[in-house]
Scaffold this motif. Structure first.
Motif, short mmCIF file in Angstrom:
data_model
loop_
_atom_site.label_atom_id
_atom_site.label_comp_id
_atom_site.label_asym_id
_atom_site.label_seq_id
_atom_site.Cartn_x
_atom_site.Cartn_y
_atom_site.Cartn_z
N MET A 81 15.09 12.13 8.48
CA MET A 81 13.65 11.86 8.39
C MET A 81 13.37 10.55 7.67
O MET A 81 12.22 10.10 7.63
N GLY A 82 14.39 9.96 7.07
CA GLY A 82 14.22 8.71 6.36
C GLY A 82 13.68 8.86 4.95
O GLY A 82 13.21 7.89 4.35
N LEU A 83 13.75 10.08 4.39
CA LEU A 83 13.22 10.32 3.05
C LEU A 83 14.29 10.22 1.97
O LEU A 83 13.99 9.96 0.80
N GLU A 129 6.53 5.61 3.82
CA GLU A 129 5.98 4.68 4.81
C GLU A 129 6.74 4.83 6.13
O GLU A 129 6.14 4.81 7.20
N GLY A 130 8.05 5.00 6.04
CA GLY A 130 8.84 5.21 7.24
C GLY A 130 8.44 6.48 7.98
O GLY A 130 8.38 6.51 9.21
N LEU A 131 8.14 7.52 7.22
CA LEU A 131 7.69 8.77 7.82
C LEU A 131 6.36 8.57 8.55
O LEU A 131 6.16 9.06 9.67
N LEU A 132 5.48 7.81 7.94
CA LEU A 132 4.20 7.50 8.58
C LEU A 132 4.41 6.70 9.86
O LEU A 132 3.78 6.95 10.88
N ARG A 133 5.34 5.75 9.81
CA ARG A 133 5.67 4.97 11.01
C ARG A 133 6.20 5.87 12.13
O ARG A 133 5.86 5.70 13.30
N GLN A 134 7.04 6.84 11.76
CA GLN A 134 7.57 7.79 12.75
C GLN A 134 6.44 8.58 13.39
O GLN A 134 6.45 8.82 14.60
N ARG A 135 5.47 8.97 12.60
CA ARG A 135 4.33 9.73 13.15
C ARG A 135 3.52 8.85 14.10
O ARG A 135 3.03 9.31 15.12
#
Length: 163
Positions: A72-74, A96-102
């Motif tokens: 998940m990039g966390l 921020e990476g998680l938001l980008r994935q969404r």
């Protein structure tokens, strides 16, 4: 950290609360607990053994859930000089990476809905309406998540500059 001290108890409660929240969001409770523990542990890196000791879960569960959090990039796995064990820490910029994935997921979902509507082009409006509603949702999400990502980046930039 001594499992009997007040700080350990408070941080364990913090981790457990995150575990419950992430479980409601569809992840495992252990993944939430690991993510939270890595927010508050000192030093900021933990081995799987450290996580087993701190969270009182099996090594297999730590392994499974750290891999999930990595995907998940966390969380990221790092090596430490003189240690053969993998160490885990929060991945900088992970949220921020998680938001980008969404955002990417919403873009993909929108494009898929557009394909579905293309396939239903000569069908009744009633039949197309269900896909149109989903398409409308993902167009909205794509727009809003893009704005949210920009606002987050602005917010973090200001905080880094001391503002």
């Amino acid at each position: 950290m001594n499992p009997d001290d007040d700080l350990y108890e408070a941080l364990s409660g913090y981790a457990e609360s995150w575990g419950l929240i992430l479980a409601r969001w569809g992840l495992s409770r252990t993944a939430g607990r690991i993510w939270a523990w890595l927010q508050v542990c000192d030093p900021p890196e933990c081995t799987a053994g450290d996580l087993v000791d701190a969270l009182h879960v099996s090594k297999a569960s730590i392994s499974t859930n750290t891999r999930l959090l990595e995907s998940m990039g966390l969380v990221e796995r790092v090596g430490q000089r003189g240690s053969r064990a993998s160490h885990y820490r929060l991945k900088p910029g992970g949220l921020e990476g998680l938001l980008r994935q969404r955002l990417i997921g919403s873009t993909e979902a929108r494009a898929l809905c557009e394909r579905g509507l293309e396939a239903l082009e000569s069908e009744s409006a009633e039949r197309r309406e269900r896909v149109e509603e989903v398409l409308d949702f993902y167009r909205f999400m794509e727009h809003e998540l893009g704005d949210l990502l920009r606002h987050w980046q602005e917010h973090r930039g200001k905080k880094r500059r001391g503002g």
